[in-house]
Design a protein around this motif. Structure first.
Motif, PDB file in Angstrom:
ATOM      1  N   ALA A  18       0.817  -1.215   0.000  1.00 44.65           N
ATOM      2  CA  ALA A  18       0.000   0.000   0.000  1.00 44.65           C
ATOM      3  C   ALA A  18       0.846   1.258   0.000  1.00 44.65           C
ATOM      4  O   ALA A  18       0.333   2.349  -0.165  1.00 44.65           O
ATOM      5  CB  ALA A  18      -0.926   0.014   1.213  1.00 44.65           C
ATOM      6  N   PRO A  47       2.939   4.162  -1.179  1.00 46.84           N
ATOM      7  CA  PRO A  47       2.894   4.777  -2.503  1.00 46.84           C
ATOM      8  C   PRO A  47       4.192   4.574  -3.274  1.00 46.84           C
ATOM      9  O   PRO A  47       5.262   4.481  -2.691  1.00 46.84           O
ATOM     10  CB  PRO A  47       2.694   6.260  -2.198  1.00 46.84           C
ATOM     11  CG  PRO A  47       2.177   6.312  -0.811  1.00 46.84           C
ATOM     12  CD  PRO A  47       2.733   5.117  -0.111  1.00 46.84           C
ATOM     13  N   VAL A  93       4.316   9.075  -6.170  1.00 50.42           N
ATOM     14  CA  VAL A  93       3.162   9.482  -5.384  1.00 50.42           C
ATOM     15  C   VAL A  93       3.639   9.876  -3.997  1.00 50.42           C
ATOM     16  O   VAL A  93       4.309   9.108  -3.331  1.00 50.42           O
ATOM     17  CB  VAL A  93       2.142   8.321  -5.264  1.00 50.42           C
ATOM     18  CG1 VAL A  93       0.953   8.783  -4.440  1.00 50.42           C
ATOM     19  CG2 VAL A  93       1.714   7.861  -6.633  1.00 50.42           C
ATOM     20  N   VAL A  94       3.316  11.064  -3.583  1.00 47.54           N
ATOM     21  CA  VAL A  94       3.765  11.534  -2.284  1.00 47.54           C
ATOM     22  C   VAL A  94       2.650  11.325  -1.268  1.00 47.54           C
ATOM     23  O   VAL A  94       1.529  11.743  -1.473  1.00 47.54           O
ATOM     24  CB  VAL A  94       4.130  13.023  -2.367  1.00 47.54           C
ATOM     25  CG1 VAL A  94       4.427  13.555  -0.983  1.00 47.54           C
ATOM     26  CG2 VAL A  94       5.333  13.201  -3.274  1.00 47.54           C
ATOM     27  N   LEU A  96       1.177  12.513   1.660  1.00 47.50           N
ATOM     28  CA  LEU A  96       1.244  13.712   2.500  1.00 47.50           C
ATOM     29  C   LEU A  96       0.952  13.386   3.956  1.00 47.50           C
ATOM     30  O   LEU A  96       1.525  13.974   4.862  1.00 47.50           O
ATOM     31  CB  LEU A  96       0.251  14.757   2.005  1.00 47.50           C
ATOM     32  CG  LEU A  96       0.655  15.412   0.689  1.00 47.50           C
ATOM     33  CD1 LEU A  96      -0.400  16.416   0.294  1.00 47.50           C
ATOM     34  CD2 LEU A  96       1.995  16.097   0.812  1.00 47.50           C
ATOM     35  N   LEU A 151      -0.507  21.440  -5.731  1.00 45.29           N
ATOM     36  CA  LEU A 151      -1.604  21.420  -4.765  1.00 45.29           C
ATOM     37  C   LEU A 151      -2.041  22.826  -4.390  1.00 45.29           C
ATOM     38  O   LEU A 151      -1.249  23.759  -4.390  1.00 45.29           O
ATOM     39  CB  LEU A 151      -1.147  20.735  -3.474  1.00 45.29           C
ATOM     40  CG  LEU A 151      -0.686  19.299  -3.576  1.00 45.29           C
ATOM     41  CD1 LEU A 151      -0.172  18.840  -2.220  1.00 45.29           C
ATOM     42  CD2 LEU A 151      -1.829  18.423  -4.032  1.00 45.29           C
ATOM     43  N   MET A 186       6.730  15.164  -6.657  1.00 49.67           N
ATOM     44  CA  MET A 186       7.054  16.232  -5.736  1.00 49.67           C
ATOM     45  C   MET A 186       8.328  15.945  -4.969  1.00 49.67           C
ATOM     46  O   MET A 186       8.564  14.844  -4.496  1.00 49.67           O
ATOM     47  CB  MET A 186       5.884  16.396  -4.759  1.00 49.67           C
ATOM     48  CG  MET A 186       5.981  17.656  -3.921  1.00 49.67           C
ATOM     49  SD  MET A 186       4.664  17.719  -2.675  1.00 49.67           S
ATOM     50  CE  MET A 186       3.333  18.406  -3.639  1.00 49.67           C
ATOM     51  N   PRO A 239      -6.175  18.796   0.648  1.00 51.88           N
ATOM     52  CA  PRO A 239      -5.968  19.663  -0.507  1.00 51.88           C
ATOM     53  C   PRO A 239      -7.277  19.880  -1.270  1.00 51.88           C
ATOM     54  O   PRO A 239      -8.181  19.050  -1.214  1.00 51.88           O
ATOM     55  CB  PRO A 239      -4.955  18.898  -1.351  1.00 51.88           C
ATOM     56  CG  PRO A 239      -4.831  17.554  -0.772  1.00 51.88           C
ATOM     57  CD  PRO A 239      -5.446  17.538   0.579  1.00 51.88           C
ATOM     58  N   PHE A 240      -7.335  20.991  -1.984  1.00 52.44           N
ATOM     59  CA  PHE A 240      -8.548  21.325  -2.732  1.00 52.44           C
ATOM     60  C   PHE A 240      -8.693  20.405  -3.936  1.00 52.44           C
ATOM     61  O   PHE A 240      -7.706  20.006  -4.547  1.00 52.44           O
ATOM     62  CB  PHE A 240      -8.467  22.766  -3.247  1.00 52.44           C
ATOM     63  CG  PHE A 240      -8.676  23.809  -2.184  1.00 52.44           C
ATOM     64  CD1 PHE A 240      -8.592  23.493  -0.839  1.00 52.44           C
ATOM     65  CD2 PHE A 240      -8.967  25.118  -2.534  1.00 52.44           C
ATOM     66  CE1 PHE A 240      -8.782  24.462   0.138  1.00 52.44           C
ATOM     67  CE2 PHE A 240      -9.162  26.100  -1.568  1.00 52.44           C
ATOM     68  CZ  PHE A 240      -9.071  25.772  -0.233  1.00 52.44           C
ATOM     69  N   ASP A 241      -9.943  20.102  -4.275  1.00 53.19           N
ATOM     70  CA  ASP A 241     -10.164  19.436  -5.556  1.00 53.19           C
ATOM     71  C   ASP A 241     -10.268  20.511  -6.642  1.00 53.19           C
ATOM     72  O   ASP A 241     -10.157  21.706  -6.353  1.00 53.19           O
ATOM     73  CB  ASP A 241     -11.395  18.520  -5.501  1.00 53.19           C
ATOM     74  CG  ASP A 241     -12.685  19.277  -5.244  1.00 53.19           C
ATOM     75  OD1 ASP A 241     -12.732  20.501  -5.526  1.00 53.19           O
ATOM     76  OD2 ASP A 241     -13.645  18.652  -4.771  1.00 53.19           O
TER      77      ASP A 241
END
Lengths: 164, 234
Positions: free
Chosen positions: B67, B69, B73-74, B76, B152, B203, B219-221
């Motif tokens: 699982a 990443p 893929v970071v 967060l 982001l 990133m 984070p915003f979509d």
């Protein structure tokens, strides 16, 4: 990028539940962990197919169930030439007196293992994972009436095997 | 007489209120049905208890590893938990950021400003300028333009709007300060930082750590990002 992050954290968050579902499907804990691992790998590879806003747990359980079915098909051909599990090994004992829950897990897995696959999966989805009939029907691509009748047969057989 | 399917649908809470009431009355009036209901409730409780032990088990390492990443893929959440640099273990995160900022400060104070410099130093603070300022103010993550790519968008712990960005030679984090974007981090691209070392993609882990520490909530979509831009990043 944003869906990626929520996908990863959601996937990690549902790992314990995925692993429980795997125990509901598998014949032993080692197989269950292999199945969980394979499911996580497949889910990560197929992440583009998941639609944000829909339930990740249903999606991942469906992946797990399909992987399990593929393996079970291969296994059932092999099992036909092997001796069946001993009848009666699970009955005739008081199932609940002072029994440790983790010990009982082994007994319940052994009993589940004797159900036909199509009964076992609905028992695992509905009675263990708590999905509704409709959700289970959608995951399995069968009519809701089929889910309902398989569940009747599965839980009745299970009760006969383990008592309650 | 209820059918088996209806009896169990009732037991599982799948019937509508009227039908459930009807079946409940029938079960109550029939000793055998009542006993059967109790046996099956006990079976379900037992399944719940037995399989529930799996939930509290520690996750096996192989499952966790699967699982984890991939490099591009970071995670967060993990970055926020660890708050430690993972790749440049000899160099603390703040030192890496401070070093790159110090170069910026040095360059900013000693070299005359050019109108197209992407950063500007004022009163000891580093602000985005020129193309970087325009990109942070107008670009959406979904529509990269020019040299700057937005990553982001999120709010920091103080409620300020923040955005990450990547340029060919650097990446960074900028947060709204009045009508401008103040840089919280400005990191040279990895191949510049570490000579021959080149990240697979994605990133900079130091930036991910910085984001993980600064970010409040999620984070915003795409829709939230666009709405925030249309409202002027307040």
């Amino acid at each position: 990028m944003v869906p990626t992050i929520s996908f990863d954290s959601e996937l990690v968050a549902i790992l314990p539940r995925l692993r429980r579902f795997a125990h509901g499907l598998s014949r032993n804990p080692a197989d269950a962990d292999d199945l969980t691992q394979a499911t996580v790998e497949r889910a990560l590879r197929s992440r583009e197919q998941w639609q944000p806003g829909t339930r990740l747990d249903s999606w991942a359980c469906r992946i797990m169930r399909n992987l399990w079915i593929d393996a079970a098909r291969a296994r059932s051909r092999k099992d036909k030439v092997e001796a069946p599990a001993e009848e009666g090994e699970l009955v005739g004992e008081d199932p609940t007196s002072g029994m440790d829950a983790s010990v009982d897990l082994g007994r319940m897995m052994a009993a589940m293992d004797r159900l036909p696959d199509e009964q076992r999966e609905v028992v695992a989805l509905i009675l263990i994972e708590g999905f509704g009939y409709r959700e289970a029907a959608e995951m399995l691509d069968v009519p809701i009436g089929t889910v309902s009748s398989r569940l009747v047969r599965g839980r009745t057989a299970l009760l006969e095997m383990v008592g309650a | 007489m209820v059918t088996e399917e209806v009896f169990f649908a009732w037991l599982d809470g799948e019937l509508d209120a009227d039908e459930a009431e009807r079946v409940a009355a029938e079960v109550e009036a029939d000793e055998n049905l009542a006993l059967r209901a109790e046996e099956h409730r006990a079976l379900q409780r037992r399944l719940g208890t037995a399989f529930g032990t799996v939930l509290s088990d520690p996750l096996p390492e192989a499952v966790l590893a699967a699982a984890r990443p991939e490099p591009e893929v970071v995670d967060l959440a993990a970055a926020r938990r660890e708050r430690q640099p993972r790749r440049w273990s000899g160099l603390p995160q703040w030192a890496a950021i401070a070093a790159t900022l110090a170069i910026g400060v040095f360059a900013g104070t000693m070299v005359p400003h050019r109108d197209d410099d992407p950063v500007r130093i004022e009163g000891g603070k580093v602000y985005a300028a020129a193309s970087l300022d325009r990109a942070l103010t107008t670009q959406l993550a979904s529509a990269p333009a020019g040299d700057t790519r937005i990553g982001l968008t999120f709010r920091d712990q103080d409620g300020a709007m923040c955005r990450t960005f990547t340029q060919p030679a650097a990446s960074g984090l900028a947060c709204r300060d009045g009508q401008r974007w103040r840089l919280r981090g400005f990191l040279a691209a990895p191949e510049v930082q570490a000579g021959t070392y080149r990240m697979a993609s994605g990133m900079d882990p130091n930036l991910a750590n910085l984001v993980g520490t600064a970010m409040a909530g999620e984070p915003f979509d795409a829709a939230q990002e666009k709405a925030a831009r249309d409202k002027g990043w307040r």
